[in-house]
Design a protein around this motif. Structure first.
Motif, short mmCIF file in Angstrom:
data_model
loop_
_atom_site.label_atom_id
_atom_site.label_comp_id
_atom_site.label_asym_id
_atom_site.label_seq_id
_atom_site.Cartn_x
_atom_site.Cartn_y
_atom_site.Cartn_z
N ASN A 150 -13.51 1.01 -1.13
CA ASN A 150 -12.94 1.40 0.16
C ASN A 150 -11.69 0.61 0.53
O ASN A 150 -10.78 1.14 1.17
N HIS A 151 -11.64 -0.68 0.15
CA HIS A 151 -10.46 -1.48 0.49
C HIS A 151 -9.23 -0.97 -0.27
O HIS A 151 -8.15 -0.83 0.31
N GLY A 152 -9.41 -0.68 -1.56
CA GLY A 152 -8.31 -0.16 -2.36
C GLY A 152 -7.78 1.15 -1.80
O GLY A 152 -6.57 1.36 -1.68
N LYS A 153 -8.69 2.04 -1.41
CA LYS A 153 -8.30 3.33 -0.83
C LYS A 153 -7.54 3.12 0.47
O LYS A 153 -6.53 3.78 0.73
N ALA A 154 -8.05 2.20 1.29
CA ALA A 154 -7.43 1.96 2.60
C ALA A 154 -6.02 1.40 2.44
O ALA A 154 -5.09 1.86 3.11
N VAL A 155 -5.86 0.43 1.55
CA VAL A 155 -4.53 -0.16 1.34
C VAL A 155 -3.57 0.91 0.81
O VAL A 155 -2.44 1.03 1.27
N ALA A 156 -4.04 1.71 -0.16
CA ALA A 156 -3.21 2.76 -0.74
C ALA A 156 -2.77 3.76 0.33
O ALA A 156 -1.60 4.13 0.43
N TYR A 157 -3.72 4.18 1.17
CA TYR A 157 -3.44 5.17 2.21
C TYR A 157 -2.45 4.64 3.24
O TYR A 157 -1.45 5.28 3.56
N VAL A 158 -2.73 3.44 3.76
CA VAL A 158 -1.87 2.88 4.81
C VAL A 158 -0.47 2.63 4.26
O VAL A 158 0.54 2.95 4.91
N ALA A 159 -0.40 2.09 3.03
CA ALA A 159 0.91 1.81 2.43
C ALA A 159 1.72 3.09 2.31
O ALA A 159 2.91 3.12 2.65
N SER A 160 1.07 4.16 1.86
CA SER A 160 1.85 5.39 1.68
C SER A 160 2.26 5.97 3.04
O SER A 160 3.36 6.50 3.18
N VAL A 205 -2.66 -1.19 -6.98
CA VAL A 205 -4.09 -1.51 -6.88
C VAL A 205 -4.61 -1.82 -8.28
O VAL A 205 -4.56 -0.95 -9.17
N GLY A 206 -5.07 -3.05 -8.48
CA GLY A 206 -5.61 -3.47 -9.76
C GLY A 206 -7.03 -2.97 -9.92
O GLY A 206 -7.86 -3.14 -9.03
N LEU A 207 -7.31 -2.34 -11.06
CA LEU A 207 -8.64 -1.78 -11.32
C LEU A 207 -9.07 -2.19 -12.73
O LEU A 207 -8.25 -2.20 -13.65
N GLY A 208 -10.36 -2.51 -12.90
CA GLY A 208 -10.86 -2.88 -14.21
C GLY A 208 -10.85 -1.70 -15.17
O GLY A 208 -10.86 -0.55 -14.74
N LEU A 209 -10.86 -2.01 -16.48
CA LEU A 209 -10.83 -0.96 -17.50
C LEU A 209 -12.05 -0.05 -17.43
O LEU A 209 -12.02 1.08 -17.90
N HIS A 210 -13.15 -0.54 -16.84
CA HIS A 210 -14.39 0.25 -16.82
C HIS A 210 -14.59 1.02 -15.52
O HIS A 210 -15.63 1.64 -15.31
N ASN A 235 -12.51 9.02 -11.98
CA ASN A 235 -12.35 9.66 -10.67
C ASN A 235 -11.90 8.67 -9.60
O ASN A 235 -11.16 9.01 -8.68
N LYS A 236 -12.35 7.39 -9.74
CA LYS A 236 -11.92 6.37 -8.77
C LYS A 236 -10.45 6.03 -8.96
O LYS A 236 -9.72 5.81 -7.99
N VAL A 237 -10.02 5.98 -10.23
CA VAL A 237 -8.61 5.71 -10.53
C VAL A 237 -7.76 6.83 -9.93
O VAL A 237 -6.75 6.59 -9.26
N ARG A 238 -8.19 8.08 -10.15
CA ARG A 238 -7.44 9.23 -9.61
C ARG A 238 -7.41 9.21 -8.09
O ARG A 238 -6.40 9.58 -7.47
N SER A 239 -8.52 8.79 -7.48
CA SER A 239 -8.58 8.75 -6.03
C SER A 239 -7.54 7.78 -5.47
O SER A 239 -6.82 8.09 -4.52
N ALA A 252 -0.87 5.27 -4.48
CA ALA A 252 -0.65 3.92 -4.99
C ALA A 252 -0.51 3.94 -6.51
O ALA A 252 -0.92 4.89 -7.17
N GLU A 253 0.08 2.87 -7.05
CA GLU A 253 0.14 2.70 -8.50
C GLU A 253 -1.17 2.03 -8.94
O GLU A 253 -1.54 0.98 -8.42
N ALA A 254 -1.90 2.66 -9.86
CA ALA A 254 -3.13 2.05 -10.38
C ALA A 254 -2.78 1.18 -11.57
O ALA A 254 -2.19 1.66 -12.54
N LEU A 255 -3.13 -0.11 -11.48
CA LEU A 255 -2.91 -1.04 -12.58
C LEU A 255 -4.26 -1.23 -13.26
O LEU A 255 -5.10 -2.00 -12.79
N VAL A 256 -4.51 -0.43 -14.30
CA VAL A 256 -5.83 -0.44 -14.94
C VAL A 256 -5.83 -1.47 -16.06
O VAL A 256 -5.18 -1.30 -17.08
#
Ligand SMILES: *Cc1c(COP(=O)(O)O)cnc(C)c1O
Length: 329
Positions: A82-92, A100-105, A109-113, A119-123
């Motif tokens: 939820n924090h990643g989504k919120a930051v992405a939404y507010v920033a845009s 938004v940094g995300l683990g490889l695992h 669907n979460k990466v796409r969200s 936001a840019e997803a840094l996987v």
């Protein structure tokens, strides 16, 4: 009230600042929950908030407080939830670049969200440490501002705005029950509520296993926890060995901290759907679970924070099926 570098006035200012971004979520009176718990119950429905959780309040307050120089460079955070989504939404919404940094695992669907919110997803990274290292590297390289999920005065003040909304409408509230993980939510609510009326009791609720703040408060110091999967996945994780704000605030201001089991969380999710037609995620349902199982001491007018609604619908259907077949037998 001890001094936490944060006052009621900061929370009022935050509320004013974030108006263009947030929704004033509804409060639902629950006769059904009230009957069980022996108190008048008011449910603050942050599952109906933009991006389906309260996290947008803190993120909006933080991003709107950045300097022009910081805004123009952009922000970075680590969170698949939820924090990643919120930051992405507010920033845009504000035209700020967000990474938004995300683990490889993390599931695709979460990466796409996250990407869907602009936001840019840094996987990167096999585990939390590796992901965090890469995020720190990119933060330095690009001069980005890191947005902490809870341990930041602006985040805490933003989350506290939820209590202002509820108390303005229902000044008779004498108890607030809130989910508790890193403590940005519970800390902000407790600061706001107790500054307005010191007699309001605030109760933090966590999942049974690996409840970092619950255990840290009892130990009198920050303790590390091992993560066990939970229906309340948004509550998992530690509070940080170099915690600066939320541990002291929660330790000083929470009147009670209690735990609920996985079965109780499932029961509360089913209750919210069946009784109130509300889709609530596990973390969002722990307050209701504490209520339905009378886990704490409630006054006569109890506000329960329903913090979010990001739940996989297939999982919710499974919970409902089990709940309904249990009722028949
Ligand atoms: C983040 C989150 C919480 C916990 O908030 P903290 O500030 O970390 O205590 C509770 N519920 C939901 C739905 C969340 O996303």
């Amino acid at each position: 009230m001890p001094n936490f570098d944060l006052t009621l006035s900061d929370i009022f200012q935050a509320h004013k600042r974030i108006q263009p971004i947030i929704t004033h979520t509804p409060v639902l009176e629950s006769g059904a929950a009230g009957k069980i718990a022996g108190t008048q119950v008011y449910l603050k429905l942050e599952n109906a908030q933009q991006t389906t959780s309260f996290k947008i309040r803190g993120a909006a307050n933080k991003l709107l407080s950045l300097s022009d120089a910081e805004r123009s460079k952009g922000v970075i955070t680590t969170s698949s939830g939820n924090h990643g989504k919120a930051v992405a939404y507010v920033a845009s919404r504000l035209g700020i670049r967000a990474v938004v940094g995300l683990g490889l695992h993390v599931p695709a669907n979460k990466v796409r969200s996250i990407q869907g919110y602009g936001a840019e997803a840094l996987v990167t990274g096999e585990n939390w440490e590796e992901t965090s290292e890469q995020v720190e590297k990119v933060r330095k390289e690009r001069g980005l501002t890191y947005i902490d999920p809870f341990d930041d005065p602006q985040i805490i003040a933003g989350q506290g705005t939820l209590a202002l909304e509820a108390l303005q409408r229902y000044p008779q509230i004498d108890t607030i029950v809130t989910p508790l993980s890193g403590g940005g939510l519970a800390g902000g609510i407790a600061l706001a509520a107790k500054s307005i009326n010191p007699r309001i009791r605030v109760i933090g609720v966590s999942q049974q296993d690996g409840a970092a703040m619950y255990l840290s408060i009892r130990a009198g110091r920050v303790v590390d926890v091992t993560e066990t999967p939970s229906l309340a996945d948004a509550l998992l994780g530690g509070i940080g060995q170099n915690n600066r704000y939320t541990f002291e605030i929660c330790r000083a201001l929470l009147d009670e901290t209690v735990l609920v089991s996985e079965d109780e969380i499932a029961q509360a999710m089913a209750f919210m759907l069946e009784e109130h037609h509300q889709v609530v995620e596990g973390a969002g349902a722990v307050g209701v679970a504490a209520l339905l199982n009378r886990r704490a001491t409630f006054g006569s007018h109890t506000l329960v924070v329903v913090s979010g609604g990001s739940v996989d619908i297939a999982l919710l259907m499974k919970i409902m099926q089990k709940h309904l077949s249990g009722e028949q037998s």
